[in-house]
Design an enzyme around this catalytic site. Structure first.
Site, PDB file in Angstrom:
ATOM      1  N   GLU A  43     -15.006  -3.043  -4.452  1.00 47.30           N
ATOM      2  CA  GLU A  43     -14.899  -1.633  -4.827  1.00 47.30           C
ATOM      3  C   GLU A  43     -15.491  -1.386  -6.216  1.00 47.30           C
ATOM      4  O   GLU A  43     -15.228  -2.125  -7.161  1.00 47.30           O
ATOM      5  CB  GLU A  43     -13.416  -1.231  -4.825  1.00 47.30           C
ATOM      6  CG  GLU A  43     -13.164   0.235  -5.185  1.00 47.30           C
ATOM      7  CD  GLU A  43     -11.677   0.552  -5.299  1.00 47.30           C
ATOM      8  OE1 GLU A  43     -11.321   1.736  -5.216  1.00 47.30           O
ATOM      9  OE2 GLU A  43     -10.866  -0.393  -5.464  1.00 47.30           O
ATOM     10  N   LYS A 116     -12.538   7.705   0.063  1.00 50.15           N
ATOM     11  CA  LYS A 116     -11.209   7.091   0.022  1.00 50.15           C
ATOM     12  C   LYS A 116     -10.113   8.134   0.231  1.00 50.15           C
ATOM     13  O   LYS A 116     -10.049   9.139  -0.472  1.00 50.15           O
ATOM     14  CB  LYS A 116     -11.032   6.384  -1.324  1.00 50.15           C
ATOM     15  CG  LYS A 116      -9.753   5.595  -1.494  1.00 50.15           C
ATOM     16  CD  LYS A 116      -9.817   4.848  -2.822  1.00 50.15           C
ATOM     17  CE  LYS A 116      -8.569   4.033  -3.089  1.00 50.15           C
ATOM     18  NZ  LYS A 116      -8.702   3.253  -4.346  1.00 50.15           N
ATOM     19  N   CYS A 153      -9.628   0.012  -0.844  1.00 54.54           N
ATOM     20  CA  CYS A 153      -8.509  -0.414  -1.682  1.00 54.54           C
ATOM     21  C   CYS A 153      -7.157   0.126  -1.218  1.00 54.54           C
ATOM     22  O   CYS A 153      -6.606  -0.384  -0.250  1.00 54.54           O
ATOM     23  CB  CYS A 153      -8.777  -0.053  -3.135  1.00 54.54           C
ATOM     24  SG  CYS A 153      -7.808  -1.043  -4.304  1.00 54.54           S
TER      25      CYS A 153
END
Length: 291
Positions: A43, A116, A153
């Site tokens: 990331e 995300k 993540c």
């Protein structure tokens, strides 16, 4: 048989964007030399993890996807090496900022982007200051080597995200991440919990999971995070096929037979026996059934 080789990588990052891209390039090429066809980088690898502190100066690192240095660079690399590359980047779109990922196919074409969905907010991980909540929804892409789903993540802690991508046909799940120590309490070590959550995604969906984390200690004023690496590849029963150390720059490669895994999912019946009519409560915040 549809066999595919996947790779997870991990590395440390500096404030020199060009050097970070060059280091990532070397890892991608090393993985490709070992036969990897879908290669995962961590990331936000263009810079250190800037979310430790809330600083408006860091907004400058956001770029439109079309002008992002890493995306542009790895479009050419993907085409040259004939590999699929999910590339994490800090996206600017008009007045919005996202923690985004571009999926680049083996011909260098960007198949699309994912933003995300789950944005954390805690000591050392102040992401709500930098990112809007993702608005793309969970996505799956038909790449040259298989159908893949990608979370970023904090997404990896949510079984709902993995199940959504599996229901959409994902044959492999990829999670670029940046996770390490907790600045407010150095005694906390989330490494095992972090891995166990994703091993559960693999086992519950009978789908391999590939996770790439960063390494190294990064400081920002009075905050410090030591990223613990431990990138890994999980098999479809939640078994760790390969795992990196906490502080080594490395590449992991594993091979899976996607046709055999599809047959296994059918035989187990876990998708056949689902009861989505009973799962409405999962769409609520407070646990009350939705009407």
């Amino acid at each position: 048989m549809r066999k595919v080789k996947v790779a997870a990588t991990q590395m440390s990052c500096s404030w020199n964007i060009e050097e970070n891209i060059a280091k990532a390039d070397r890892l991608v090429r090393k993985a490709a030399e070992q036969g990897a066809q879908i290669i995962l980088l961590q990331e936000l690898f263009e810079t250190p993890y800037f979310c430790q502190k809330e600083k408006a100066d860091y907004y400058q690192y956001a770029t439109e996807m079309e002008h992002n240095k890493a995306v542009s660079h790895f479009k050419e690399v993907a085409k040259e090496l004939k590999v699929v590359l999910p590339i994490s980047f800090y996206e600017k779109k008009n007045n919005a900022r996202y923690n985004s990922l571009a999926v680049i196919d083996a011909n260098g074409e960007v198949l699309g982007r994912y933003r995300k969905s789950h944005i954390p907010d805690g000591p050392g991980y102040e992401e709500k200051f930098y990112f809007n909540p993702g608005d793309t929804g969970f996505k799956v892409w038909n790449t040259r080597y298989g159908k893949i789903g990608v979370g970023v993540c904090w997404d990896q802690w949510y079984p709902e995200a993995a199940r959504c991508m599996a229901l959409m046909g994902a044959e492999l799940l990829f999670y670029p991440t940046a996770i390490g120590s907790e600045p407010q309490d150095s005694a906390i070590d989330s490494k095992d919990h972090w891995q166990t959550c994703m091993l559960g995604h693999a086992a519950a969906n009978l789908v391999p999971v590939i996770a790439s984390n960063r390494i190294g200690a990064e400081d920002d004023e009075d905050s410090k995070i030591t990223f613990y690496g431990s990138s890994f590849i999980a098999g479809p029963q939640g078994n760790k096929v390969d795992e990196a150390g906490r502080d080594e720059e490395t590449v992991l490669v594993a091979e899976f037979d996607l046709d055999a895994l599809e047959t296994q999912r059918i035989e187990w019946g876990i998708f056949r026996d689902r009861r989505p009519d009973l799962y409405r409560v999962i769409a609520s915040y407070d646990g009350e059934q939705m009407i």
